[in-house]
Design a protein around this motif. Structure first.
Motif, PDB file in Angstrom:
ATOM      1  N   TYR A 187       0.831  -1.213   0.000  1.00 47.59           N
ATOM      2  CA  TYR A 187       0.000   0.000   0.000  1.00 47.59           C
ATOM      3  C   TYR A 187       0.858   1.253   0.000  1.00 47.59           C
ATOM      4  CZ  TYR A 187      -3.470   3.459   1.385  1.00 47.59           C
ATOM      5  OH  TYR A 187      -4.265   4.584   1.424  1.00 47.59           O
ATOM      6  N   ALA A 188       1.994   1.212   0.697  1.00 48.27           N
ATOM      7  CA  ALA A 188       2.867   2.384   0.795  1.00 48.27           C
ATOM      8  C   ALA A 188       3.661   2.633  -0.479  1.00 48.27           C
ATOM      9  CB  ALA A 188       3.816   2.235   1.983  1.00 48.27           C
ATOM     10  N   THR A 189       3.520   1.748  -1.481  1.00 48.77           N
ATOM     11  CA  THR A 189       4.192   1.969  -2.764  1.00 48.77           C
ATOM     12  C   THR A 189       3.202   2.577  -3.761  1.00 48.77           C
ATOM     13  OG1 THR A 189       3.795  -0.352  -3.410  1.00 48.77           O
ATOM     14  CG2 THR A 189       5.891   0.157  -2.351  1.00 48.77           C
ATOM     15  N   PHE A 190       2.681   1.776  -4.680  1.00 46.65           N
ATOM     16  CA  PHE A 190       1.837   2.329  -5.736  1.00 46.65           C
ATOM     17  C   PHE A 190       0.504   2.904  -5.247  1.00 46.65           C
ATOM     18  CE2 PHE A 190      -1.658   1.736  -8.730  1.00 46.65           C
ATOM     19  CZ  PHE A 190      -1.263   2.587  -9.755  1.00 46.65           C
ATOM     20  N   PRO A 191      -0.322   2.163  -4.485  1.00 49.78           N
ATOM     21  CA  PRO A 191      -1.676   2.685  -4.203  1.00 49.78           C
ATOM     22  C   PRO A 191      -1.687   4.023  -3.477  1.00 49.78           C
ATOM     23  CG  PRO A 191      -1.535   0.341  -3.691  1.00 49.78           C
ATOM     24  CD  PRO A 191      -0.136   0.816  -3.921  1.00 49.78           C
ATOM     25  N   LEU A 192      -0.884   4.151  -2.423  1.00 51.43           N
ATOM     26  CA  LEU A 192      -0.876   5.399  -1.652  1.00 51.43           C
ATOM     27  C   LEU A 192      -0.321   6.552  -2.475  1.00 51.43           C
ATOM     28  CD1 LEU A 192      -1.316   6.930   0.970  1.00 51.43           C
ATOM     29  CD2 LEU A 192       0.930   6.132   1.752  1.00 51.43           C
ATOM     30  N   ASN A 193       0.775   6.317  -3.174  1.00 45.45           N
ATOM     31  CA  ASN A 193       1.382   7.385  -3.957  1.00 45.45           C
ATOM     32  C   ASN A 193       0.547   7.734  -5.188  1.00 45.45           C
ATOM     33  OD1 ASN A 193       4.165   8.137  -2.777  1.00 45.45           O
ATOM     34  ND2 ASN A 193       4.136   5.906  -2.648  1.00 45.45           N
ATOM     35  N   PHE A 194      -0.137   6.758  -5.756  1.00 39.72           N
ATOM     36  CA  PHE A 194      -1.041   7.020  -6.873  1.00 39.72           C
ATOM     37  C   PHE A 194      -2.152   7.972  -6.442  1.00 39.72           C
ATOM     38  CE2 PHE A 194      -4.479   5.140  -9.788  1.00 39.72           C
ATOM     39  CZ  PHE A 194      -4.113   5.941 -10.867  1.00 39.72           C
ATOM     40  N   MET A 195      -2.655   7.772  -5.228  1.00 39.70           N
ATOM     41  CA  MET A 195      -3.691   8.664  -4.712  1.00 39.70           C
ATOM     42  C   MET A 195      -3.117  10.054  -4.395  1.00 39.70           C
ATOM     43  SD  MET A 195      -5.019  10.059  -1.648  1.00 39.70           S
ATOM     44  CE  MET A 195      -4.475   8.960  -0.328  1.00 39.70           C
ATOM     45  N   ILE A 196      -1.973  10.101  -3.715  1.00 38.15           N
ATOM     46  CA  ILE A 196      -1.390  11.384  -3.311  1.00 38.15           C
ATOM     47  C   ILE A 196      -1.052  12.239  -4.530  1.00 38.15           C
ATOM     48  CG2 ILE A 196       0.641  12.459  -2.265  1.00 38.15           C
ATOM     49  CD1 ILE A 196       0.701  10.108  -0.275  1.00 38.15           C
ATOM     50  N   TYR A 197      -0.290  11.661  -5.453  1.00 35.18           N
ATOM     51  CA  TYR A 197       0.199  12.449  -6.579  1.00 35.18           C
ATOM     52  C   TYR A 197      -0.831  12.576  -7.692  1.00 35.18           C
ATOM     53  CZ  TYR A 197       4.689  12.054  -4.245  1.00 35.18           C
ATOM     54  OH  TYR A 197       5.695  12.128  -3.330  1.00 35.18           O
ATOM     55  N   GLY A 198      -1.666  11.546  -7.869  1.00 33.79           N
ATOM     56  CA  GLY A 198      -2.702  11.642  -8.884  1.00 33.79           C
ATOM     57  C   GLY A 198      -3.692  12.747  -8.578  1.00 33.79           C
ATOM     58  N   TRP A 199      -4.100  12.820  -7.316  1.00 29.72           N
ATOM     59  CA  TRP A 199      -5.014  13.878  -6.884  1.00 29.72           C
ATOM     60  C   TRP A 199      -4.388  15.247  -7.129  1.00 29.72           C
ATOM     61  CZ3 TRP A 199      -8.181  12.469  -1.981  1.00 29.72           C
ATOM     62  CH2 TRP A 199      -9.342  13.261  -1.907  1.00 29.72           C
TER      63      TRP A 199
END
Length: 288
Positions: A45-57
């Motif tokens: 979760y601390a790799t792609f999913p969390l960062n995808f949400m943080i930076y995608g938003w």
């Protein structure tokens, strides 16, 4: 489909995953958590999913800024999406979050729901199109401290006590430094787009001096509080390099793309190397 996946991966900025992993891993260094499956779900979760949400938003509201940014469109620094691509980002972001939301709340109970709510609230307050803290310096530096919410996510998931407050202070400085370094790199694109950040308000030189002061504070904490002498010595090297950069290397001129990429590879090597060193020595856990 493969083009979409490549775009999503770039959005998540693999070159910056070490930051969320650093915060996630610190509470459980030297423990046996690495042998448990909940640990690895949190790790993923601390790799792609969390960062995808943080930076995608963030990318969805930063289109005008990012289109001036020569660093973008890479796995190191993020995607440069079209308006159509960015408008369609929220659905895959939610899809990437849902399995982890369900598992975390099922496994840890409602306290984890509060943790996740706080993570999303931090991102909402940062990325509001008109009133987001991303454009209200210096409050964007306060908002970035929301990264510390990853610590209770880790401790709930792995059933460990929280970190000493001194470790949290160190992590807080780490988060602010990451934000300021990003703002220095983006200072020209931000100015062209009319975006206000701490760096655009106080200027390049003052921001670099602030970064040097914060790195000095980290070195003092590592030496005096944790007796992490090797890490403190490394921070002294970083301080000397930052002074050299400030006085001579890039005092006035903007950095080149090659320099940006070299910096990206360097901070990844330092980030993952320090994770391994801290795991081996259990530094930042023992107070002296």
């Amino acid at each position: 489909m493969s083009n979409n996946l490549t775009f999503y991966l770039k959005v998540s900025r693999p070159g910056l995953w070490f930051q969320t992993l650093w915060v996630y891993l610190l509470p459980v260094v030297g423990t046996q958590s690495i042998y448990t499956w909940p640990f690895w779900i949190g790790f993923i979760y601390a790799t792609f999913p969390l960062n995808f949400m943080i930076y995608g938003w963030n990318d969805m509201v930063d289109y005008e800024t990012d289109r001036h940014n020569p660093r973008k469109n890479s796995f190191l620094w993020g995607a440069k999406g079209t308006k159509e691509q960015l408008q369609g980002l929220m659905t895959p972001i939610i899809i990437a979050q849902l399995p982890f939301i369900i598992f975390f709340i099922w496994y840890c109970g409602w306290p984890m729901a509060v943790v996740l709510f706080c993570i999303y609230l931090v991102n909402i307050t940062y990325n509001l199109p008109k009133y987001g803290l991303r454009g209200v310096p210096p409050l964007e530096l306060v908002n970035i401290l929301g990264m510390l919410i990853i610590v209770p996510l880790c401790t709930y998931l792995n059933d460990f006590p929280s970190l000493p407050w001194q470790s949290m202070v160190y992590l807080g400085i780490f988060c602010i430094l990451a934000q300021l370094i990003g703002e220095i790199m983006d200072i020209e694109p931000d100015r062209k787009a009319g975006r206000r950040t701490t760096a655009t308000v106080i200027g390049n030189d003052a921001t670099k001096l602030l970064v040097i002061a914060l790195v000095v504070a980290e070195a003092v904490i590592l030496y005096a509080v944790f007796h992490a002498y090797m890490l403190a010595a490394y921070m002294i090297f970083v301080i000397l390099w930052l002074i050299f950069d400030f006085v001579y290397l890039n005092k006035k001129m903007p950095y080149s793309i090659a320099q940006y990429n070299l910096l990206g590879f360097g901070i990844n090597a330092a980030g993952y190397g320090s994770i391994l060193w801290v795991w081996y020595t259990q530094a930042l856990h023992q107070i002296y």
